[in-house]
Design a protein around this motif. Structure first.
Motif, PDB file in Angstrom:
ATOM      1  N   HIS A 133      30.710  57.805  38.662  1.00  0.00           N
ATOM      2  CA  HIS A 133      30.817  57.707  40.125  1.00  0.00           C
ATOM      3  C   HIS A 133      32.040  58.389  40.740  1.00  0.00           C
ATOM      4  O   HIS A 133      32.267  58.251  41.930  1.00  0.00           O
ATOM      5  CB  HIS A 133      30.744  56.228  40.557  1.00  0.00           C
ATOM      6  CG  HIS A 133      31.850  55.369  40.015  1.00  0.00           C
ATOM      7  ND1 HIS A 133      32.179  54.138  40.548  1.00  0.00           N
ATOM      8  CD2 HIS A 133      32.718  55.566  38.986  1.00  0.00           C
ATOM      9  CE1 HIS A 133      33.194  53.620  39.857  1.00  0.00           C
ATOM     10  NE2 HIS A 133      33.534  54.466  38.919  1.00  0.00           N
ATOM     11  N   ASP A 170      32.061  48.278  39.702  1.00  0.00           N
ATOM     12  CA  ASP A 170      33.061  48.792  38.775  1.00  0.00           C
ATOM     13  C   ASP A 170      34.442  48.397  39.315  1.00  0.00           C
ATOM     14  O   ASP A 170      34.633  48.275  40.523  1.00  0.00           O
ATOM     15  CB  ASP A 170      32.925  50.316  38.740  1.00  0.00           C
ATOM     16  CG  ASP A 170      33.677  50.969  37.603  1.00  0.00           C
ATOM     17  OD1 ASP A 170      33.018  51.362  36.618  1.00  0.00           O
ATOM     18  OD2 ASP A 170      34.917  51.130  37.709  1.00  0.00           O
ATOM     19  N   ALA A 171      35.412  48.216  38.416  1.00  0.00           N
ATOM     20  CA  ALA A 171      36.766  47.855  38.878  1.00  0.00           C
ATOM     21  C   ALA A 171      37.416  48.977  39.677  1.00  0.00           C
ATOM     22  O   ALA A 171      38.345  48.743  40.441  1.00  0.00           O
ATOM     23  CB  ALA A 171      37.646  47.503  37.688  1.00  0.00           C
ATOM     24  N   HIS A 172      36.931  50.208  39.493  1.00  0.00           N
ATOM     25  CA  HIS A 172      37.470  51.341  40.251  1.00  0.00           C
ATOM     26  C   HIS A 172      36.579  51.629  41.460  1.00  0.00           C
ATOM     27  O   HIS A 172      35.355  51.492  41.379  1.00  0.00           O
ATOM     28  CB  HIS A 172      37.531  52.594  39.366  1.00  0.00           C
ATOM     29  CG  HIS A 172      38.378  52.435  38.133  1.00  0.00           C
ATOM     30  ND1 HIS A 172      37.846  52.029  36.930  1.00  0.00           N
ATOM     31  CD2 HIS A 172      39.709  52.613  37.935  1.00  0.00           C
ATOM     32  CE1 HIS A 172      38.830  51.970  36.027  1.00  0.00           C
ATOM     33  NE2 HIS A 172      39.963  52.317  36.610  1.00  0.00           N
ATOM     34  N   ASP A 259      34.376  47.027  33.830  1.00  0.00           N
ATOM     35  CA  ASP A 259      35.810  47.139  33.520  1.00  0.00           C
ATOM     36  C   ASP A 259      36.684  46.210  34.364  1.00  0.00           C
ATOM     37  O   ASP A 259      37.909  46.314  34.328  1.00  0.00           O
ATOM     38  CB  ASP A 259      36.289  48.597  33.620  1.00  0.00           C
ATOM     39  CG  ASP A 259      35.813  49.300  34.871  1.00  0.00           C
ATOM     40  OD1 ASP A 259      35.199  48.652  35.740  1.00  0.00           O
ATOM     41  OD2 ASP A 259      36.052  50.523  34.987  1.00  0.00           O
ATOM     42  N   GLY A 301      31.926  52.184  34.199  1.00  0.00           N
ATOM     43  CA  GLY A 301      33.125  51.955  33.402  1.00  0.00           C
ATOM     44  C   GLY A 301      32.965  50.779  32.453  1.00  0.00           C
ATOM     45  O   GLY A 301      32.031  49.974  32.574  1.00  0.00           O
ATOM     46  N   TYR A 303      35.735  49.654  29.058  1.00  0.00           N
ATOM     47  CA  TYR A 303      36.572  50.269  28.027  1.00  0.00           C
ATOM     48  C   TYR A 303      36.947  49.321  26.909  1.00  0.00           C
ATOM     49  O   TYR A 303      37.625  49.730  25.966  1.00  0.00           O
ATOM     50  CB  TYR A 303      37.787  50.945  28.702  1.00  0.00           C
ATOM     51  CG  TYR A 303      37.282  51.867  29.782  1.00  0.00           C
ATOM     52  CD1 TYR A 303      36.648  53.066  29.435  1.00  0.00           C
ATOM     53  CD2 TYR A 303      37.285  51.493  31.127  1.00  0.00           C
ATOM     54  CE1 TYR A 303      36.072  53.875  30.400  1.00  0.00           C
ATOM     55  CE2 TYR A 303      36.718  52.294  32.098  1.00  0.00           C
ATOM     56  CZ  TYR A 303      36.117  53.478  31.731  1.00  0.00           C
ATOM     57  OH  TYR A 303      35.531  54.276  32.680  1.00  0.00           O
TER      58      TYR A 303
HETATM   59 ZN   LIG Z   1      35.888  51.950  36.327  1.00  0.00          ZN
END
Ligand SMILES: [Zn+2]
Length: 384
Positions: A133, A170-172, A259, A301, A303
């Protein structure tokens, strides 16, 4: 209805690999696939093979010059200076052999999921290798070469004339997708993410609302570092229902990056598996209410590929199929991967209680997030 949902998968999707040490590791997709198979939650007839996206499809979002650069880079023929101008050859997005082909498989997988849902062959479809993204029109960014999320949305607009709601947990911040449709009133983007104050890509504030005719169709809920399950889910659930009710989409595409989990090494949020069991349940209900069930989900994401991603993404698939695994993780799977795993593998689907120490600022964080949520939904209240 057994084939209510399809799972897009083949080993071709695992070739998207920057290096042996890069945090983005598609082994996680194989780990989730095998966990589902070992748990008896994924049947042969639910698996659909992906195709490669064509250049024309990729160029619905990306500039032709950029696609050409990715092709040359993957053949080792792109000058370093030029590559860097395209965001290629950076620490985040290194060049690797055949990167164009590997990325085309990822895009094609998500388009395969889209076609299944939009042609009515199944209500839901999952493309775990997709959900990239961050990539821009002419630039790679944040582990993303081709932005399969944006391409899928543009493809749904052109081929199926659909109004699309994109939901990103997503965390971002889902910046690449937001900017691609920033002035477009037929695409609504909602991103719930860790505040960009200290985290890549730094955008995603409540003030990013869209531009021109697209003003009011971009929503961001940036939550504070150390946010826990209840507060994250409160922000997600309320914003998703209100935004869906406001926008009335034809189809929902979710980016299911995982994430935000406490174990994730790249971010600072504190959610657990509880959040990843609820996120898809709510998405499914919203799709049922507003879109005749039409729901495409992607990965993104994630990780901690051992302790978080396999369970969270497997659970996402199970929710699509009205299954709710609990208790022990399949013995075969644990046996197969224990010696390779970087950490002891969690023995159960749920996280044990107390995986982290109590967060002292919990109340303060919760009320701050609630205030952010109110502000980010304010434009809906004003217009209704
Ligand atoms: Zn992310």
């Amino acid at each position: 209805m057994k084939n209510d949902s399809v799972f897009v998968y083949s080993p071709d999707l695992l070739g998207y690999k920057f290096s042996d040490t890069h945090p983005f590791n598609q082994l996680r997709v194989q780990l989730a696939y095998e966990l589902l198979r070992d748990s008896g939650c994924l049947d042969d007839d639910q698996i659909v093979l992906p195709r490669q996206a064509t250049d024309e499809e990729i160029m619905m979002i990306h500039d032709s010059g950029y696609v050409e650069a990715v092709k040359q880079a993957g053949k080792g023929q792109l000058n370093r200076e030029i590559a860097l101008n395209y965001g290629l050859g950076t620490e985040d997005t290194p060049i690797f052999p055949n990167m164009h082909e590997a990325s085309s498989w990822i895009v094609g997988a998500t388009l395969t999921a889209v076609d299944h849902v939009m042609e009515g062959k199944s209500k839901h479809a999952l493309s775990l290798s997709g959900g990239l993204h961050h990539g821009f029109r002419g630039k790679a960014s944040g582990f993303c070469i081709y932005n399969d999320s944006s391409i899928a949305i543009e493809y749904m607009k052109r081929k199926y004339n659909a109004r699309v709601l994109y939901v990103d947990t997503d965390a971002h911040h889902g910046d690449g997708v937001q900017w691609a449709f920033y002035d477009d009133p037929d695409v609504c983007t909602l991103s719930i993410h860790e505040t960009g104050r200290y985290l890549f890509p730094g955008t995603g504030s409540i003030h990013e609302k869209g531009a021109g005719k697209g003003y009011g169709f971009s929503f961001n809920v940036p939550v504070d570092a150390f946010t826990e399950d209840e507060s994250f889910l409160e922000c997600y659930e309320r914003s998703l229902w209100e935004v869906a009710d406001f926008f009335k989409p034809d189809v929902i595409i979710t980016q299911n990056g995982v994430d935000a989990h406490y174990y994730d090494p790249l971010t600072h949020l504190s959610v657990t598996m509880k959040t990843y069991t609820e996120i898809p349940r709510i998405a499914k209900k919203v799709a049922e209410k507003y879109c005749g069930g039409r729901w495409i989900a992607t990965g993104g994401g994630g990780y901690d590929i051992w302790r978080v991603v396999p369970r969270a993404w497997s659970y996402l698939w199970c929710v699509m199929n009205d299954q709710a695994p609990s208790g022990q993780i399949a013995e075969n799977w644990l046996k197969r991967w224990t010696s390779e795993a970087k950490y002891p593998l969690p023995p159960t689907w749920e996280d044990e209680s107390g995986i982290y120490k109590p967060i002292p600022r919990k109340e303060e964080i919760t009320s701050k997030n609630r205030a952010t949520l109110e502000k980010s939904l304010y434009s809906i209240k004003k217009s209704s």
